[in-house]
Each structure stands twice: as structure tokens, then as C-alpha cells.
Design a protein around this motif. Structure first.
Motif, short mmCIF file in Angstrom:
data_model
loop_
_atom_site.label_atom_id
_atom_site.label_comp_id
_atom_site.label_asym_id
_atom_site.label_seq_id
_atom_site.Cartn_x
_atom_site.Cartn_y
_atom_site.Cartn_z
N TRP A 141 -37.92 -43.26 -52.07
CA TRP A 141 -38.28 -42.29 -51.03
C TRP A 141 -38.73 -41.00 -51.69
O TRP A 141 -38.19 -40.60 -52.73
N HIS A 142 -39.73 -40.39 -51.11
CA HIS A 142 -40.23 -39.10 -51.60
C HIS A 142 -40.65 -38.26 -50.41
O HIS A 142 -41.16 -38.80 -49.42
N PRO A 143 -40.45 -36.92 -50.44
CA PRO A 143 -40.85 -36.08 -49.30
C PRO A 143 -42.31 -36.24 -48.92
O PRO A 143 -42.66 -36.10 -47.74
N LEU A 144 -43.17 -36.55 -49.88
CA LEU A 144 -44.58 -36.70 -49.59
C LEU A 144 -44.87 -37.91 -48.69
O LEU A 144 -45.92 -37.99 -48.07
N TYR A 145 -43.92 -38.87 -48.62
CA TYR A 145 -44.09 -40.02 -47.73
C TYR A 145 -44.36 -39.55 -46.29
O TYR A 145 -45.09 -40.21 -45.56
N ALA A 146 -43.72 -38.47 -45.91
CA ALA A 146 -43.83 -37.99 -44.53
C ALA A 146 -44.86 -36.88 -44.38
O ALA A 146 -44.89 -36.20 -43.37
N HIS A 147 -45.69 -36.71 -45.40
CA HIS A 147 -46.72 -35.66 -45.32
C HIS A 147 -47.63 -35.92 -44.13
O HIS A 147 -48.15 -37.03 -43.97
N PRO A 148 -47.84 -34.93 -43.26
CA PRO A 148 -48.67 -35.17 -42.08
C PRO A 148 -50.12 -35.41 -42.42
O PRO A 148 -50.67 -34.84 -43.37
N LEU A 149 -50.73 -36.27 -41.64
CA LEU A 149 -52.15 -36.53 -41.80
C LEU A 149 -52.96 -35.35 -41.26
O LEU A 149 -52.43 -34.50 -40.55
N PRO A 150 -54.24 -35.30 -41.59
CA PRO A 150 -55.08 -34.23 -41.04
C PRO A 150 -55.04 -34.21 -39.51
O PRO A 150 -54.82 -35.25 -38.87
N GLU A 151 -55.23 -33.06 -38.94
CA GLU A 151 -55.18 -32.88 -37.48
C GLU A 151 -56.08 -33.90 -36.79
O GLU A 151 -57.21 -34.14 -37.20
N GLY A 152 -55.53 -34.52 -35.76
CA GLY A 152 -56.28 -35.52 -35.01
C GLY A 152 -56.14 -36.92 -35.56
O GLY A 152 -56.69 -37.87 -34.99
N HIS A 153 -55.37 -37.08 -36.67
CA HIS A 153 -55.21 -38.40 -37.28
C HIS A 153 -53.74 -38.70 -37.53
O HIS A 153 -53.39 -39.40 -38.47
N ARG A 154 -52.86 -38.17 -36.68
CA ARG A 154 -51.43 -38.33 -36.91
C ARG A 154 -50.93 -39.63 -36.28
O ARG A 154 -51.33 -40.02 -35.20
N PHE A 155 -50.03 -40.31 -36.95
CA PHE A 155 -49.33 -41.46 -36.40
C PHE A 155 -47.89 -41.34 -36.86
O PHE A 155 -47.55 -40.41 -37.58
N PRO A 156 -46.98 -42.27 -36.48
CA PRO A 156 -45.54 -42.00 -36.64
C PRO A 156 -45.04 -41.91 -38.08
O PRO A 156 -44.23 -42.70 -38.52
N MET A 157 -45.51 -40.89 -38.81
CA MET A 157 -45.05 -40.72 -40.18
C MET A 157 -43.69 -40.05 -40.25
O MET A 157 -43.05 -40.05 -41.31
N VAL A 158 -43.24 -39.50 -39.13
CA VAL A 158 -41.93 -38.87 -39.13
C VAL A 158 -40.84 -39.89 -39.44
O VAL A 158 -39.75 -39.55 -39.91
N LYS A 159 -41.14 -41.17 -39.23
CA LYS A 159 -40.11 -42.19 -39.52
C LYS A 159 -39.71 -42.17 -40.99
O LYS A 159 -38.58 -42.54 -41.32
N TYR A 160 -40.59 -41.74 -41.86
CA TYR A 160 -40.28 -41.75 -43.29
C TYR A 160 -39.25 -40.69 -43.66
O TYR A 160 -38.61 -40.79 -44.71
N GLU A 161 -39.09 -39.68 -42.83
CA GLU A 161 -38.00 -38.73 -42.99
C GLU A 161 -36.73 -39.23 -42.31
O GLU A 161 -35.63 -39.11 -42.84
N LEU A 162 -36.90 -39.82 -41.12
CA LEU A 162 -35.75 -40.18 -40.31
C LEU A 162 -34.99 -41.40 -40.83
O LEU A 162 -33.78 -41.49 -40.66
N ILE A 163 -35.68 -42.35 -41.47
CA ILE A 163 -34.99 -43.56 -41.95
C ILE A 163 -33.91 -43.21 -42.97
O ILE A 163 -32.74 -43.58 -42.78
N PRO A 164 -34.23 -42.50 -44.06
CA PRO A 164 -33.15 -42.17 -45.00
C PRO A 164 -32.10 -41.25 -44.39
O PRO A 164 -30.90 -41.38 -44.69
N GLU A 165 -32.52 -40.33 -43.54
CA GLU A 165 -31.55 -39.46 -42.88
C GLU A 165 -30.55 -40.26 -42.05
O GLU A 165 -29.34 -40.00 -42.07
N GLN A 166 -31.05 -41.25 -41.31
CA GLN A 166 -30.17 -42.07 -40.48
C GLN A 166 -29.22 -42.91 -41.33
O GLN A 166 -28.03 -43.01 -41.03
N LEU A 167 -29.73 -43.49 -42.39
CA LEU A 167 -28.88 -44.30 -43.26
C LEU A 167 -27.80 -43.45 -43.94
O LEU A 167 -26.65 -43.89 -44.07
#
Length: 299
Positions: A6-32
Motif C-alpha cells: 500500500w502507498h498513499p499515491l494509490y489513492a491519488h485523485p484523477l484529474p477533474e472530471g475523471h474520478r472513480f472510486p479511488m477512495v477505496k485504496y485509503e479505506l481498505i487498509p484503514e478498515q483492516l
């Protein structure tokens, strides 16, 4: 100890208008971590992958265009978002996490990447949010270094692993198996060693019966390592998937695959793949179940 890339860059947001559920990459390790399933010691932060390892899988001209951010606009559209340096670095770190994970798996039986499963990237193209094919890169690395001789890739994301199929089309050391939605992206499929195309609406019983029937057959390849792509876009809640597995069905899918690896003494690296349910909780819960099942079976 089981290791998870896991790396913080995994959840780096895509350019405006091209976002999809990348927040999961932060939430999965947090939940575990919150549930006490893992500790911080389980997590490792991959560096960027060396160019020479990228080039074991991807063609020089394509890699050069990625590195120089000179990929034609038409090819960027095929990927699904504009190319940036941070996105290339993100893919390099994801791929390094899968390579390192494969090495960890050979020590303890299993390893995970919170991201990865970038199976639409072919030898000279990117597609479907995938720039570099992390599991193909790791498979070629194991073969090149002599750390594995025969590899099995089990791809159960709802979308066919077309890039993986193309990369290994004429490489007998790697057996590619993809079970996916027939009428789903990519609409131009490549040829895996074994493709099982599922009708829209396929639910738990049919999916799991097909999976249980085919896994023993794959042992004929005599693999000594497995890569597993555990996309949760097979869920009935997924807005892109078109299949109808429940969360319980998805859990049983993972249990069947990972128990198969354990029973046959096959080390396995697991990348998460897709998940596009409208409720982020459904995505995170399903992905976290994959980790829990793997830890339960292998620890």
C-alpha cells in the motif's frame, strides 16, 4: 508475516472530471487496521519499479511514451484519463508492490496488493484505467529470475483480462484463465489460455459451480506460482458489472480460490482489481473480505 502493498499515491485523485472510486485504496487498509485484522507491520510501501523490469513485459516505444508523457491523445482516451507524471509513478509503485508481494508470497504463502489487477494493459497499450500490467510484470520477473518456472493467473474480475491474455499469448510458461462477463468491457476480447464467458445476471450458484469445476483442471499446467485477480465488480450492486453475486457469493469465490492454492502448496499474490458499486461501503467490505479469508487460510 503476511505482507500487503500500500502507498498513499494509490489513492491519488484523477484529474477533474475523471474520478472513480479511488477512495477505496485509503479505506481498505484503514478498515483492516480498525478491525484489528492487520497491524501496521503487515503493510509495506513500494518504491517505483525499475525500468528494466517494466521492459520485461511492455514494449520500449510504449514505455517511452508513458515516461515522456507523449502518449497520443487517442491512446490516452483509451486509458480513460489524461496522462500525468503522478499517474505513471502510481502505476510503477503498484507494479513494484505486486513484484515484491510475489517474493513475500514465496516465503509465507500469500501476499496482497491493495491496488493492482491492471489487466487491461497490453504489451504496447493502456486501456480501461490501466497503464502497466502489474501481475504480468511480476510473472515475467519471476520467470526471468528463475524464481518460478510455470505460472497460473486466475482472473475473476468481471472484465476479461485482455491485456494479460495478449502479453502471454505465446508464452507456454504462463497459463491465463479469465472468467468474466461475456457482454461487458472490453468488447474486443483477446484469447486467454482458458476463457469462460458468463451471461448477464449470472448469480452465485452458476458462478461458483463453474469455478469449482475448473480449478482442478488447471493443475495440469503444473504451476508453481499463482496470481489471483479478485475484482469485486462481480457483485450484484456493481453499476458496471452486470453479474449478480452477493457478498456471500463473492466471499465463497475467494475462499475456493485461496483454499485451492493452500491445498496445492501454491504461493499466491492477490491484487484487488475493480469494484464500482454506488455505495463505497459495499466495495470496501467485499475487498476486506478477500484479505480476511486469505489471512485465515494461510496464517
Amino acid at each position: 508475516m503476511v505482507k500487503i502493498a500500500w502507498h498513499p499515491l494509490y489513492a491519488h485523485p484523477l484529474p477533474e472530471g475523471h474520478r472513480f472510486p479511488m477512495v477505496k485504496y485509503e479505506l481498505i487498509p484503514e478498515q483492516l487496521l480498525h478491525e484489528g485484522v492487520i497491524t501496521a507491520a503487515n503493510l509495506f510501501s513500494p518504491e517505483a519499479l525499475d525500468e528494466e523490469i517494466v521492459l520485461l513485459t511492455h514494449q520500449q516505444a510504449y514505455w517511452q511514451q508513458l515516461k515522456e508523457l507523449s502518449l497520443p491523445v487517442r491512446e490516452q482516451r483509451r486509458i480513460g484519463f489524461p496522462l500525468t507524471g503522478q499517474l505513471v509513478e502510481r502505476e510503477l509503485r503498484i507494479a513494484k508492490g505486486t513484484v515484491q508481494g510475489a517474493l513475500f508470497a514465496q516465503q509465507v504463502g500469500i501476499a496482497f496488493n491493495v491496488a493492482g489487477g491492471t489487466h487491461h494493459a497490453g504489451s504496447n497499450w493502456g486501456e480501461g484505467f490501466c497503464l502497466l500490467n502489474d501481475q504480468a510484470i511480476a510473472a515475467n520477473y519471476l520467470l526471468k529470475t528463475g524464481l518460478a518456472k510455470r505460472i497460473l493467473i486466475i482472473d475473476l474480475d468481471v472484465h476479461q483480462g485482455n491485456g494479460t491474455a495478449e502479453i502471454f499469448y505465446d508464452k507456454p510458461e504462463v497459463f491465463t484463465f479469465s472468467m468474466h462477463g461475456d457482454k461487458n468491457f472490453p468488447f474486443r476480447k483477446e484469447t486467454s489460455d482458458l476463457d469462460i464467458a458468463l451471461e448477464d445476471g449470472t448469480a452465485n450458484e452458476v458462478f461458483l459451480e463453474k469455478l469449482k469445476a475448473i480449478l482442478p483442471v488447471l493443475l495440469a499446467h503444473q504451476p508453481d506460482f499463482v496470481f489471483y485477480l479478485s475484482g469485486v465488480d462481480v457483485l450484484e450492486t456493481d453499476k458496471l458489472g452486470k453479474l449478480a453475486l452477493t457478498k456471500a457469493g463473492c466471499r465463497e469465490r475467494d475462499r475456493i480460490v485461496l483454499q485451492f492454492c493452500k491445498d496445492n502448496r501454491l504461493p499466491v499474490q492477490v491484487s484487488m482489481g475493480g469494484g464500482y458499486s454506488p455505495a463505497i461501503k459495499d466495495i470496501v467490505d467485499a475487498h476486506c473480505s478477500t484479505f480476511k479469508i486469505g489471512l485465515d487460510i494461510f496464517e
